[in-house]
Scaffold this active site. Structure first.
Site, PDB file in Angstrom:
ATOM      1  N   SER A 225       0.719  -0.628  -0.168  1.00  0.00           N
ATOM      2  CA  SER A 225      -0.077   0.197   0.057  1.00  0.00           C
ATOM      3  C   SER A 225       0.892   1.582  -0.076  1.00  0.00           C
ATOM      4  O   SER A 225       1.779   1.530  -0.667  1.00  0.00           O
ATOM      5  CB  SER A 225      -0.791  -0.251   1.068  1.00  0.00           C
ATOM      6  N   GLU A 345      -8.348  -3.573  -5.279  1.00  0.00           N
ATOM      7  CA  GLU A 345      -7.797  -2.900  -4.319  1.00  0.00           C
ATOM      8  C   GLU A 345      -8.995  -2.010  -3.797  1.00  0.00           C
ATOM      9  O   GLU A 345      -8.727  -0.616  -3.423  1.00  0.00           O
ATOM     10  CB  GLU A 345      -6.862  -1.985  -5.192  1.00  0.00           C
ATOM     11  N   HIS A 462      -7.697  -4.739  -0.680  1.00  0.00           N
ATOM     12  CA  HIS A 462      -6.608  -4.095  -0.559  1.00  0.00           C
ATOM     13  C   HIS A 462      -6.615  -5.083   0.753  1.00  0.00           C
ATOM     14  O   HIS A 462      -6.807  -4.909   1.989  1.00  0.00           O
ATOM     15  CB  HIS A 462      -6.516  -2.553  -0.674  1.00  0.00           C
TER      16      HIS A 462
END
Length: 546
Positions: A225, A345, A462
């Site tokens: 991330s 995501e 995600h």
């Protein structure tokens, strides 16, 4: 005999650990005292100060004058209280899903500490590869202690595979404390403080990791991330000058995002200065530095959170331009890279929009005001056409009419757009562009994970590539990471799951398919999904950086 051996082995490990305490001596003669894991296999050295962090100032390296007690983590860096700005729909989802947003109890401004996990058998002569983990959290939250179990397991796994690695984590400054923008910040040369903290941690590794058995000539950046975005920014820092601080990058769900000038943060700077009573001061930064944390924190927390101006930006020094332009211009360190995404995501970041985006008009207004305020009508229309209301093409992808959270027909559309704009399309641009650079000779590998696709509402969410992989690993990719650290190639040597190299002529990736029970083996696939949409988003990112 078998019964005797079954208990004697663990007992022997404990006796060895007691005889060989977790202690190293730096070249300066300073002793560092750490901890030994329950298995006896891993020595941990925690909370070692690597720099001082004066408020809104560059980090200053620490000089060690006495032995270091490295038996407990240091304070986490002061960070954004996400719940103060969370929408009602996000708070509802958190409650309904039983999610736990980790909030470090111990936070402080002086927080720049580093942690080292090494095999107990490693000595100064071992010269083991070093994996440096950069945590994520949207540049707003995060800390190194959260990854204690992962760090120990990576080292344990490397020992079992006879490919020992050393694992390093550290804290860096976040939110406005680490990524304040504005002309004053640029003029003072203090842009991207969080990235500067990271750079100093990498310098510490070069200076001291040999004492722990590490090889400063084989350092791998690993992030997920915003941690992956951070690692990418280190590749681009100073126009791609690695300063020989790292030698490979393993990037999960984060690449060169299309961020613009540090001057775009001027409104945030002015608002902060006004709120703390420093507007009109002869030296506004000096005034800001003198504000006590109890007064400053609630003001910072009240600002918008996700995708705000509090992120890396082109400050003219550390990052000389929009990161995507730096990649395009070949201003990137020439090291081997693994880069990839999960399939969905954007889902987790889109739940908070359920209450405000309920119609096509809402969606279009949001795009116009938040993401593309300077785009033409025609450019926006191309986005609307490629991200239609049709839930069968939204995210979670390939789930048909399922997962329309709270029966909101725009949710999957918002999820698809946000996931592609911030994560998927930038990663595609990143590897496509690098594969065509004449000055980048190192190899590339790409992956896409569709694991956990059947999670309600959020699908292959995600961060799901940090979840257990079904084989006892805390991280889907940990085996590949260990191999990459040792050989600069993630392939495990198993022919039927070989990871193909990504090239401009043959853009192959490793695909982790979804599965109901036993996860199916990964397979090679072509990296060409949603090509037209990605091209549009990347063109807009270059033209209108965030």
């Amino acid at each position: 005999m078998l019964k005797t051996f079954s208990w004697f082995g663990p007992l022997l490990q404990v006796l060895i650990a007691l005889d060989d305490p977790a202690e190293v001596t730096l070249d300066t003669g300073i002793a560092v005292h750490g901890l030994t894991s329950e298995s006896g296999n891993v020595h941990s050295f925690l909370g070692i100060p690597f720099a001082n962090a004066p408020p809104f100032s560059l980090p200053q390296p620490v000089v060690y004058l006495e032995d270091i007690d490295a038996t407990s983590y240091g304070s986490a860096c002061v960070q954004h209280d996400q719940l103060t700005t969370a929408t009602e729909s996000m708070l509802t989802y958190i409650e309904e899903s039983g999610l736990n947003i980790p909030v470090p109890f111990d936070q402080a401004e002086e927080c720049l500490t580093i942690n080292v996990f090494k095999p107990a058998t490693a000595t100064k002569e071992s010269k083991l590869p070093v994996v440096v983990w950069v945590y994520g959290g949207g540049f707003l939250i995060g800390d190194s202690e959260t990854y204690d179990a992962m760090g120990k397991q990576v080292v344990e796994k490397s020992i079992v595979a006879s490919e020992d690695v050393i694992f390093v984590t550290f804290n860096y400054r976040l939110s406005a404390y680490g990524f304040l923008g504005g002309a004053e910040v640029q003029a003072a040369g203090i842009g991207n403080l969080g990235l500067r903290d990271q750079r100093m941690a990498l310098e510490w590794v070069q200076d001291y990791i040999s004492a722990f058995g590490g090889n400063p000539g084989r350092v791998i950046l690993w992030g997920q991330s915003s941690g992956s975005v951070s690692a990418t920014m280190q590749l681009l820092a100073y126009d791609g000058n690695s300063q020989v601080l790292f030698h490979g990058a393993f990037l999960q769900s984060g690449a060169a995002i299309p961020v613009g000038s540090i001057l775009n943060g001027q409104a945030q700077f002015d608002a902060l200065i006004s709120a703390v009573g420093c507007d009109g001061a002869l030296d506004e930064l000096r005034c800001l530095r003198a504000v006590e944390l109890p007064q400053l924190r609630p003001i910072v927390d009240a600002t918008d959170a996700i995708f705000s101006e509090t992120h890396p930006s082109a400050d003219g020094t550390f990052l000389t331009d929009n990161p995507q332009r730096l990649v395009r211009d070949g201003k990137i360190a020439d090291v081997p890279i693994v880069a990839g995404n999960v399939d969905d995501e954007g889902t987790l970041f889109s739940i908070g929009k359920i209450g405000s985006i309920k119609s096509d008009a809402d969606f279009e207004s949001w795009i116009n005001s938040t993401w593309l305020p300077d785009a033409t009508d025609g450019e926006r229309e191309s986005v609307f056409l490629n991200y239609p209301q049709d839930p069968t093409v939204g995210s979670p992808f390939a789930t048909g009419y399922l997962n329309q959270y709270k029966y909101n027909t725009q949710y999957k559309r918002v999820s698809a757009f946000q996931g592609d704009l911030v994560f998927q399309a930038p990663r595609r641009f990143f590897v496509q562009t690098i594969s065509n650079l004449p000055n980048h000779q190192s190899k590339l590998w790409v992956y896409l994970s569709k694991r956990l696709k059947l999670l309600p509402t959020i699908g292959s969410v995600h961060g799901s590539d940090l979840f257990p992989d079904g084989d006892g690993n805390l991280n889907l990719l940990s085996d590949y990471l260990v191999k990459f650290a040792n050989t600069l190639d993630p392939n495990l040597g198993v022919e039927d799951t070989a990871w193909p190299e990504y090239t401009a002529q043959d853009p192959q990736m490793l695909l982790f398919p979804p599965g109901l029970f036993e996860p199916p083996l990964p397979v090679a696939a072509t990296d060409d999904h949603r090509a037209e949409a990605f091209d549009i988003l990347n063109d807009l990112g270059l033209k209108y950086p965030l």
